[in-house]
Design a protein around this motif. Structure first.
Motif, PDB file in Angstrom:
ATOM      1  N   MET A 304     -59.796  29.351-108.881  1.00 36.48           N
ATOM      2  CA  MET A 304     -58.816  30.283-109.422  1.00 36.48           C
ATOM      3  C   MET A 304     -57.870  30.781-108.334  1.00 36.48           C
ATOM      4  O   MET A 304     -56.696  31.064-108.605  1.00 36.48           O
ATOM      5  N   ALA A 305     -58.358  30.898-107.093  1.00 37.47           N
ATOM      6  CA  ALA A 305     -57.462  31.241-105.985  1.00 37.47           C
ATOM      7  C   ALA A 305     -56.442  30.127-105.769  1.00 37.47           C
ATOM      8  O   ALA A 305     -55.252  30.386-105.546  1.00 37.47           O
ATOM      9  N   ILE A 306     -56.886  28.878-105.852  1.00 36.00           N
ATOM     10  CA  ILE A 306     -55.970  27.748-105.716  1.00 36.00           C
ATOM     11  C   ILE A 306     -54.957  27.743-106.858  1.00 36.00           C
ATOM     12  O   ILE A 306     -53.753  27.544-106.649  1.00 36.00           O
ATOM     13  N   ASN A 307     -55.434  27.964-108.080  1.00 32.30           N
ATOM     14  CA  ASN A 307     -54.554  27.959-109.241  1.00 32.30           C
ATOM     15  C   ASN A 307     -53.465  29.021-109.111  1.00 32.30           C
ATOM     16  O   ASN A 307     -52.272  28.746-109.294  1.00 32.30           O
ATOM     17  N   ALA A 308     -53.873  30.254-108.787  1.00 32.57           N
ATOM     18  CA  ALA A 308     -52.899  31.342-108.676  1.00 32.57           C
ATOM     19  C   ALA A 308     -51.957  31.126-107.501  1.00 32.57           C
ATOM     20  O   ALA A 308     -50.746  31.372-107.599  1.00 32.57           O
ATOM     21  N   GLY A 309     -52.497  30.668-106.372  1.00 33.62           N
ATOM     22  CA  GLY A 309     -51.655  30.415-105.210  1.00 33.62           C
ATOM     23  C   GLY A 309     -50.659  29.302-105.454  1.00 33.62           C
ATOM     24  O   GLY A 309     -49.491  29.384-105.041  1.00 33.62           O
ATOM     25  N   LEU A 311     -49.372  28.343-108.458  1.00 30.61           N
ATOM     26  CA  LEU A 311     -48.333  28.820-109.377  1.00 30.61           C
ATOM     27  C   LEU A 311     -47.366  29.769-108.680  1.00 30.61           C
ATOM     28  O   LEU A 311     -46.144  29.683-108.865  1.00 30.61           O
ATOM     29  N   PHE A 312     -47.911  30.677-107.863  1.00 24.18           N
ATOM     30  CA  PHE A 312     -47.075  31.699-107.237  1.00 24.18           C
ATOM     31  C   PHE A 312     -46.122  31.089-106.220  1.00 24.18           C
ATOM     32  O   PHE A 312     -44.914  31.371-106.232  1.00 24.18           O
ATOM     33  N   THR A 313     -46.636  30.258-105.329  1.00 25.32           N
ATOM     34  CA  THR A 313     -45.774  29.702-104.282  1.00 25.32           C
ATOM     35  C   THR A 313     -44.766  28.712-104.866  1.00 25.32           C
ATOM     36  O   THR A 313     -43.612  28.657-104.429  1.00 25.32           O
ATOM     37  N   MET A 314     -45.177  27.933-105.874  1.00 22.95           N
ATOM     38  CA  MET A 314     -44.227  27.020-106.499  1.00 22.95           C
ATOM     39  C   MET A 314     -43.106  27.787-107.194  1.00 22.95           C
ATOM     40  O   MET A 314     -41.934  27.391-107.143  1.00 22.95           O
ATOM     41  N   THR A 315     -43.462  28.913-107.841  1.00 23.34           N
ATOM     42  CA  THR A 315     -42.435  29.727-108.501  1.00 23.34           C
ATOM     43  C   THR A 315     -41.457  30.296-107.477  1.00 23.34           C
ATOM     44  O   THR A 315     -40.241  30.301-107.692  1.00 23.34           O
ATOM     45  N   LEU A 316     -41.983  30.788-106.356  1.00 18.55           N
ATOM     46  CA  LEU A 316     -41.114  31.296-105.303  1.00 18.55           C
ATOM     47  C   LEU A 316     -40.171  30.214-104.796  1.00 18.55           C
ATOM     48  O   LEU A 316     -38.981  30.467-104.559  1.00 18.55           O
ATOM     49  N   GLN A 433     -57.806  35.059-108.465  1.00 14.04           N
ATOM     50  CA  GLN A 433     -56.359  35.019-108.657  1.00 14.04           C
ATOM     51  C   GLN A 433     -55.640  35.966-107.702  1.00 14.04           C
ATOM     52  O   GLN A 433     -54.610  35.612-107.121  1.00 14.04           O
ATOM     53  N   LEU A 434     -56.182  37.168-107.534  1.00 18.22           N
ATOM     54  CA  LEU A 434     -55.570  38.124-106.614  1.00 18.22           C
ATOM     55  C   LEU A 434     -55.576  37.607-105.182  1.00 18.22           C
ATOM     56  O   LEU A 434     -54.581  37.699-104.458  1.00 18.22           O
ATOM     57  N   ALA A 438     -52.281  36.689-102.866  1.00 20.36           N
ATOM     58  CA  ALA A 438     -52.095  37.388-101.595  1.00 20.36           C
ATOM     59  C   ALA A 438     -52.107  36.420-100.412  1.00 20.36           C
ATOM     60  O   ALA A 438     -51.225  36.470 -99.545  1.00 20.36           O
ATOM     61  N   ALA A 439     -53.083  35.518-100.372  1.00 24.93           N
ATOM     62  CA  ALA A 439     -53.243  34.634 -99.219  1.00 24.93           C
ATOM     63  C   ALA A 439     -52.123  33.600 -99.134  1.00 24.93           C
ATOM     64  O   ALA A 439     -51.434  33.480 -98.109  1.00 24.93           O
ATOM     65  N   PHE A 440     -51.918  32.850-100.207  1.00 17.18           N
ATOM     66  CA  PHE A 440     -50.929  31.777-100.162  1.00 17.18           C
ATOM     67  C   PHE A 440     -49.506  32.327-100.256  1.00 17.18           C
ATOM     68  O   PHE A 440     -48.580  31.764 -99.665  1.00 17.18           O
ATOM     69  N   GLY A 441     -49.334  33.431-100.985  1.00 19.78           N
ATOM     70  CA  GLY A 441     -48.012  34.055-101.018  1.00 19.78           C
ATOM     71  C   GLY A 441     -47.597  34.577 -99.658  1.00 19.78           C
ATOM     72  O   GLY A 441     -46.432  34.433 -99.246  1.00 19.78           O
ATOM     73  N   THR A 442     -48.534  35.191 -98.953  1.00 23.48           N
ATOM     74  CA  THR A 442     -48.240  35.686 -97.603  1.00 23.48           C
ATOM     75  C   THR A 442     -47.895  34.530 -96.665  1.00 23.48           C
ATOM     76  O   THR A 442     -46.952  34.620 -95.860  1.00 23.48           O
ATOM     77  N   LEU A 443     -48.646  33.430 -96.772  1.00 20.34           N
ATOM     78  CA  LEU A 443     -48.368  32.269 -95.927  1.00 20.34           C
ATOM     79  C   LEU A 443     -46.966  31.730 -96.202  1.00 20.34           C
ATOM     80  O   LEU A 443     -46.210  31.435 -95.256  1.00 20.34           O
TER      81      LEU A 443
END
Length: 483
Positions: A304-309, A311-316, A433-434, A438-443
């Motif tokens: 779920m961390a991979i899934n959320a990371g 989606l978030f980074t691809m959207t950015l 997900q959180l 946080a981790a991949f978005g920050t990276l």
């Protein structure tokens, strides 16, 4: 190693047999509510710029509007699961749905930033009572192969909710219905919620329980000290994870993260002492001792961390770096969601010789797909048609990492332990997900050294490599054999 073949219970007893003669309607109802709650996590992201301009929200205020739902949702999930055991899972589900629907209406009518933040917190509280009952109701109303199919449908809903939220958000904001701007992203929940409430009163009248079961639930109570400790620990963890990057990681965010470790340790110690005294801890320790449960929780956290990371980074990248519209960005994730859903519904029909390799193989596919996406887009290009194939590979890998793991863990849970197991696994899902955001978005943001498509592509490449490493770590967890 816990394999997918272990997912089918060895036998079906009268205790496991569903008493409801309409399990299909129960499943459709609760999965529709689950889908609506998932939409609400992602749909607001698309409307955030419009909300900020129309309400004049500050940066921190906008973050709380977007993340307030997630914070209360994560903090109160275990409490919601325990309420299901006390009130009955059907009644608790309907109560949470009523709160969620009313809060959605209030969000759509909010006159200012403060009101919208408060109502978003209320939305999250309603979801925290509603959503843990979904797995509990599946456990109680389905057995054997029917349970596995129901859990596959649950996995498919989790996969499609995120992408659908971004697509629907883009459609509603772009349409500007009746000149309402951002408000329809909340108001769309109201008619759906009302329909689900009316149907739910008929389909979920409350599970019949013996007087002994009711007395046992009352005796367990809510474990208020445990609730306070866990709520404090999760709050101290989630608030800085949600707000830290936006606020450039102030000192208080690090203090909260460190303090959360102490509160989690205090919670574990208190629950252990309470169980040793013969009390009823918030999370029954026997659930954590179910073979494969702890390992399953770790796998679910990783996937779920991979899934959320992802989606978030691809959207950015595609919205910020490539300048895609919200609708086009959401549609890009369709292959991932569709493949995830299809595999979640069909993996049990695959040859038996493959079942033992599904989970580690799924994580390996995620690593390959993530690396391919990073390579295709690292120079600022759109990736071409091969990009969608890579998205499908990631979706198939996440489905194989998640669905057999969840099914294998819950297959061994007795009906009386359903609330505890569901609350624990749903909480792990949300925390994963959180952590991923946080981790991949920050990276991504830290690697975004130059504006434009090329700089964003380089940042995405770094995230793709990190996602691949996380997937390899998930595969290694799947290869650990039980003594």
């Amino acid at each position: 190693m816990t394999t997918a073949s272990e997912a089918t219970p060895r036998s079906v007893t009268s205790k496991d047999t569903a008493t409801d003669k309409r399990p299909g309607r129960v499943l459709a109802l609760v999965l529709a509510a689950q889908f609506m709650a998932l939409l609400d996590i992602f749909i607001v992201n698309v409307a955030a710029p419009t909300i900020r301009s129309e309400l004049g929200a500050s940066g921190a205020g906008l973050q709380l509007i977007v993340a307030g739902y997630t914070i209360t949702y994560a903090v109160l999930l275990i409490t919601g699961a325990r309420l299901g055991g006390l009130l009955g899972h059907g009644r608790a589900h309907l109560a949470g749905l009523a709160v969620f629907t009313a809060a959605s209406l209030a969000c759509g009518l909010a006159a200012g930033t403060g009101q919208l933040i408060a109502f978003r917190l209320a939305q999250g509280a309603g979801a925290a009572v509603m959503i843990p009952q979904v797995l509990s109701l599946i456990q109680r109303h389905f057995t054997g192969e029917a349970r596995i199919r129901a859990l596959g449908a649950y996995s498919a809903v989790l996969a499609t909710g995120a992408a659908a939220g971004q697509v629907l958000g883009g459609v509603l904001v772009s349409a500007d219905l009746f000149g309402a701007g951002w408000r329809p992203v909340f108001l769309v929940n109201v008619p759906i919620g009302l329909v689900l409430l009316v149907l739910g009163i008929r389909v979920l009248p409350g599970e019949p329980r013996t007087e002994g079961a009711r007395a046992q639930a009352r005796a367990r109570g809510l474990d208020l000290p445990g609730l306070v400790l866990l709520a404090a620990a999760v709050t101290l963890l989630t608030v800085p994870l949600v707000l830290g990057q936006e606020l450039d990681w102030p000192v208080w965010s690090w203090v909260c993260l460190i303090a959360s470790v102490g509160f989690f340790a205090g919670f574990a110690g208190y629950e252990s002492r309470l169980a040793a005294r013969g009390g009823a801890p918030l999370i029954a320790l026997r659930v954590l001792r179910i073979p494969g449960m702890a390992r399953a929780a770790l796998r679910i956290l990783v996937v779920m961390a991979i899934n959320a990371g992802f989606l978030f980074t691809m959207t950015l990248h595609v919205q910020g770096g490539l300048g895609y519209s919200a609708l086009r960005a959401g549609l890009m994730f369709a292959p991932t969601a569709l493949v995830f859903g299809a595999i979640g519904l069909t993996w049990r029909r695959w040859p038996a010789r493959l079942q033992g390799a599904l989970v580690p193989g799924g994580f390996a596919l995620v690593a390959v797909g993530s690396s391919a996406i990073g390579l295709l887009m690292r120079d600022g290009g759109d990736g071409g048609p091969w990009l969608y194939a890579a998205f499908a590979i990631v979706g198939s890998g996440m489905a194989l990492g998640f669905s057999p793991t969840l099914t294998g863990a819950l297959a061994k849970v007795r009906p009386e332990e359903a609330a505890d197991a569901s609350g624990a696994l749903v909480t792990v899902t949300q925390l994963g997900q959180l952590i991923g955001v946080a981790a991949f978005g920050t990276l991504y943001l830290n690697r975004l050294d130059t504006p434009g498509a090329q700089g964003s592509g380089h940042a995405l490449w770094a995230c793709a490599l990190a996602l691949s490493v996380a997937a390899i770590a998930g595969a290694s967890v799947g290869l650990v054999r039980r003594r």
